[in-house]
Design an enzyme around this catalytic site. Structure first.
Site, PDB file in Angstrom:
ATOM      1  N   GLY A  32      -4.270  -8.049   9.169  1.00  0.00           N
ATOM      2  CA  GLY A  32      -4.368  -7.477  10.515  1.00  0.00           C
ATOM      3  C   GLY A  32      -3.217  -7.856  11.424  1.00  0.00           C
ATOM      4  O   GLY A  32      -3.189  -7.471  12.592  1.00  0.00           O
ATOM      5  N   THR A  79     -22.100  -4.665 -12.878  1.00  0.00           N
ATOM      6  CA  THR A  79     -20.894  -3.845 -12.687  1.00  0.00           C
ATOM      7  C   THR A  79     -19.758  -4.692 -12.126  1.00  0.00           C
ATOM      8  O   THR A  79     -18.598  -4.535 -12.535  1.00  0.00           O
ATOM      9  CB  THR A  79     -21.222  -2.648 -11.768  1.00  0.00           C
ATOM     10  OG1 THR A  79     -22.388  -2.001 -12.270  1.00  0.00           O
ATOM     11  CG2 THR A  79     -20.082  -1.650 -11.726  1.00  0.00           C
ATOM     12  N   LYS A 130     -11.860  -4.934  -3.397  1.00  0.00           N
ATOM     13  CA  LYS A 130     -13.063  -5.115  -2.556  1.00  0.00           C
ATOM     14  C   LYS A 130     -14.339  -4.815  -3.348  1.00  0.00           C
ATOM     15  O   LYS A 130     -15.124  -3.939  -3.001  1.00  0.00           O
ATOM     16  CB  LYS A 130     -12.981  -4.245  -1.303  1.00  0.00           C
ATOM     17  CG  LYS A 130     -11.823  -4.638  -0.395  1.00  0.00           C
ATOM     18  CD  LYS A 130     -11.867  -3.917   0.940  1.00  0.00           C
ATOM     19  CE  LYS A 130     -10.723  -4.347   1.820  1.00  0.00           C
ATOM     20  NZ  LYS A 130      -9.384  -3.924   1.354  1.00  0.00           N
ATOM     21  N   GLY A 136      -2.535  -5.280  15.323  1.00  0.00           N
ATOM     22  CA  GLY A 136      -2.554  -6.022  16.588  1.00  0.00           C
ATOM     23  C   GLY A 136      -2.569  -7.530  16.497  1.00  0.00           C
ATOM     24  O   GLY A 136      -2.384  -8.211  17.508  1.00  0.00           O
ATOM     25  N   ASP A 145       0.830  -1.220   0.000  1.00  0.00           N
ATOM     26  CA  ASP A 145       0.000   0.000   0.000  1.00  0.00           C
ATOM     27  C   ASP A 145       0.857   1.261   0.000  1.00  0.00           C
ATOM     28  O   ASP A 145       0.641   2.168   0.809  1.00  0.00           O
ATOM     29  CB  ASP A 145      -0.932  -0.014   1.218  1.00  0.00           C
ATOM     30  CG  ASP A 145      -1.949  -1.141   1.156  1.00  0.00           C
ATOM     31  OD1 ASP A 145      -2.377  -1.499   0.048  1.00  0.00           O
ATOM     32  OD2 ASP A 145      -2.314  -1.671   2.223  1.00  0.00           O
TER      33      ASP A 145
END
Ligand code: O7E
Length: 214
Positions: A173, A71, A64, A178, A12
């Site tokens: 994650g 679409t 996502k 964490g 990212d």
């Protein structure tokens, strides 16, 4: 999908030199890179094929996808034509939308990942209550690949129970959010890790340390 060292890099970053510096250091250990909106919007969708050509890796496109069936079909087809090996699709939109994405991926001889529940705290409000149903919908539709959270191992374990041992789960994650890699890989096949690696002073060392923990 075979994920080397059970780690997927979430790339990212928005600068090509930075991206390539991180890839130089990490691809000796990794064969799977997750490309999302940050890098694609910054550098254009050509970056997918460029990274594949330059580093011989597989690309999961994290767009996502969450639209109506017609679409979704277009988004999936275009993304896979840009060179992605698979694409992540939200499950909350329901079976017609997800089926359109799945069918289009299969037409391209590629696969979708179904996103069941997310890793951030806000997901507890709207997604958590329906995540088990989303996972079950995926099973009913014959979907093999899932995304479930590393930050909530009880939820990850529950989703594993629903989708079964044969399913392939990737889990974001670990690190900054964490989650712990050892706990995550009890239930998931691979961890998706971004900032802990690419923001590290020494991405290669950080990655080696993570691999040694597995
Ligand atoms: O927290 P990081 O920096 O290790 O990055 C985690 C990556 O996983 C980041 O690209 C984020 O967008 C993504 N992600 C989550 O963090 N939580 C989710 O629930 C889902 C994703 C994701 O990748 O969705 C599709 C797999």
């Amino acid at each position: 999908m075979k994920v080397k060292n059970q780690i997927i890099l979430a790339l990212d970053v928005e600068d090509k030199d930075e991206a390539y510096k991180i890839l130089d250091q990490t691809t000796p250990y990794l064969n799977t890179i997750k490309i999302g909106y940050p890098i694609t919007l910054a550098l254009g969708p050509q970056i997918i094929q460029q990274i594949k050509d330059d580093y011989n890796v597989q690309i999961i496109a994290d767009f996502k996808v969450a639209d109506i069936d017609a679409t979704n079909e277009k988004i999936v087809n275009t993304t896979l034509n840009w060179g992605a090996d698979s694409i992540i699709v939200h499950g909350f939109t329901g079976d017609d939308s997800v089926l359109a994405a799945k069918n289009m991926a299969e037409k391209n001889n590629k696969e979708i990942f179904l996103l069941t529940e997310m890793s951030h705290p806000g997901a507890d409000r709207f997604l958590k209550p329906v995540a088990e149903e989303i996972a079950q919908m995926g099973v009913d539709m014959g979907i093999k690949n899932y995304v479930a959270p590393a930050t909530k191992t009880d939820r990850l374990a529950k989703i594993r129970e629903i989708v079964g041992d044969e399913a392939f789960i990737i889990s974001p994650g670990v690190g900054v959010q964490g989650g712990k890699i050892q706990d995550t890989l009890k239930y998931a096949d691979a961890a998706i890790i971004g900032r802990s690696i690419y923001n590290s002073d020494n991405p290669q060392q950080t990655l080696e340390d993570l691999i040694n923990m597995i």
